[in-house]
Design an enzyme around this catalytic site. Structure first.
Site, short mmCIF file in Angstrom:
data_model
loop_
_atom_site.label_atom_id
_atom_site.label_comp_id
_atom_site.label_asym_id
_atom_site.label_seq_id
_atom_site.Cartn_x
_atom_site.Cartn_y
_atom_site.Cartn_z
N ASP A 169 0.65 -1.53 0.17
CA ASP A 169 0.09 -0.01 0.14
C ASP A 169 1.61 1.33 0.39
O ASP A 169 2.24 0.94 -0.05
CB ASP A 169 -0.86 -0.10 1.47
N SER A 170 0.55 2.20 -0.74
CA SER A 170 0.81 3.62 -0.21
C SER A 170 1.38 4.15 1.09
O SER A 170 2.16 4.76 1.34
CB SER A 170 0.33 5.06 -1.11
N GLU A 204 -6.77 9.75 8.62
CA GLU A 204 -6.01 9.71 9.55
C GLU A 204 -5.11 10.29 10.92
O GLU A 204 -4.69 10.09 11.42
CB GLU A 204 -4.60 10.07 8.66
N ASN A 235 -6.07 1.75 -3.87
CA ASN A 235 -6.74 2.07 -4.90
C ASN A 235 -6.13 2.59 -6.25
O ASN A 235 -5.90 1.96 -7.53
CB ASN A 235 -7.94 2.30 -4.20
N THR A 236 -4.93 3.73 -5.78
CA THR A 236 -4.57 4.37 -7.05
C THR A 236 -3.64 4.04 -7.39
O THR A 236 -3.02 3.72 -9.12
CB THR A 236 -3.98 5.54 -5.85
N TYR A 266 -0.58 8.84 -2.63
CA TYR A 266 -0.25 8.30 -4.37
C TYR A 266 -1.38 9.16 -5.13
O TYR A 266 -0.80 9.21 -5.88
CB TYR A 266 -0.43 6.58 -3.95
N GLY A 267 -2.30 9.25 -4.31
CA GLY A 267 -3.51 9.49 -4.43
C GLY A 267 -3.41 10.96 -5.95
O GLY A 267 -4.12 10.80 -6.67
N CYS A 285 -11.69 3.11 -1.45
CA CYS A 285 -9.95 4.01 -1.31
C CYS A 285 -9.87 4.03 -0.10
O CYS A 285 -10.53 2.92 0.95
CB CYS A 285 -10.41 6.29 -1.16
N THR A 286 -8.48 3.08 0.64
CA THR A 286 -8.30 2.87 1.68
C THR A 286 -8.35 3.02 3.13
O THR A 286 -8.76 1.81 3.97
CB THR A 286 -6.54 2.45 2.05
N HIS A 287 -8.28 4.72 3.24
CA HIS A 287 -9.05 5.05 4.02
C HIS A 287 -10.13 5.53 4.49
O HIS A 287 -11.38 5.08 5.83
CB HIS A 287 -8.38 6.13 4.27
#
Ligand code: DGL
Length: 267
Positions: free
Chosen positions: A3-4, A145, A67-68, A35-36, A177-179
């Site tokens: 992941d980023s 975050e 995802n990015t 990365y977005g 998106c992971t978040h």
């Protein structure tokens, strides 16, 4: 899994739940996150470098949790390596195409993910008559975050991003998106009971389980699995944020030094 940064720990958490016997190696490129907002070429180069590091640890399958990175690099990387590669876009897109009643599907993600059109193409591949409405929601990453997953700031932000999608009549919303799984409670409240939320993390874990079974790659349940965590930087309150995403403290996190590939050569 790669992941980023720390967001992919939501996908790792889903993998732990779904595949409790599997050993895992997690690499978060925390030195270069996010990365977005970066260009497709840069994200592809970073992803190749990360994949090289993870593969060198002898993994049998690779999940691109970001995802990015999936949007910009999964196809290229899958063609370059000899192990199965699972991105997060197809599982989420398939699930959304399946559960939507009307075919009006919203997708939210980073700017890079949304501008790539990857989710839209994937959803239309599974359900050609779908109407996909997409929106980049970059502030959600910072809110997740910061731990601001409820309260007035998060709610106002969510309404500003999502009201236009709701006005277009979506009945399903992909959290691309992971978040975003961390904001799930708030997002559910903002979109209301008539809109289904699709979490790419859970859908990806289900796909990974199917793939390991189909390829007869499942681990035997004879010993507790080993979990390794690598990051490219551990500053900025990393440990606290990571624990929130994983739902447990990360043990024995190691620093990864990635071999860089400035020329963007093949991994
Ligand atoms: N992991 C990214 C994603 O899922 C979000 C954070 C970033 O921009 O790197 O798209």
């Amino acid at each position: 899994m790669f992941d980023s940064g720390v967001g992919g720990l939501t996908v790792l958490r889903a993998i732990y739940e779904r595949l409790p016997d599997e050993a895992t190696v997690y690499l978060g490129d925390t030195a270069r996150v996010p990365y977005g907002p970066k260009s497709p070429e840069t994200v592809l180069r970073y992803t190749r470098e990360a994949v090289r590091f993870v593969r060198a640890r002898g993994v049998k399958a690779l999940v691109i949790a970001c995802n990015t990175a999936t949007a910009h690099a999964a196809e290229a990387v899958a063609a370059e390596v000899d192990i199965p590669v699972i991105g997060v876009v197809d599982p989420g897109a398939r699930e959304a195409a399946r559960v939507s009643r009307s075919g009006a599907i919203g997708v939210i993600g980073t700017r890079g993910t949304i501008e790539s059109g990857t989710y839209e193409r994937a959803i239309l591949g599974f359900r050609p008559e779908a109407r996909v409405r997409s929106r980049a929601c970059p502030l959600f990453v910072a809110l997740a975050e910061e731990g601001w997953v409820s309260g007035p700031v998060a709610e106002l932000t969510a309404r500003a991003y999502l009201d236009p999608l709701l006005e277009q009549g979506i009945d399903t919303l992909v959290l691309g998106c992971t978040h975003y799984p961390l904001l799930r409670g708030l997002l559910a409240q903002v979109v209301g009971d008539d809109v289904r939320l699709v979490d790419s993390a859970a859908a990806t874990a289900a796909d990974a389980a199917r793939l390991l079974e189909a390829e007869e790659l499942e681990a035997a349940a004879d010993a507790p699995p080993r979990h390794e965590y690598y990051v490219t930087d551990d500053g900025g309150g990393f440990a606290d944020i990571a624990a929130r995403f994983l739902g447990a403290p990360l043990r024995h996190v190691q620093r990864a030094v990635l071999e860089t590939d400035e020329a963007g050569r093949e991994a």
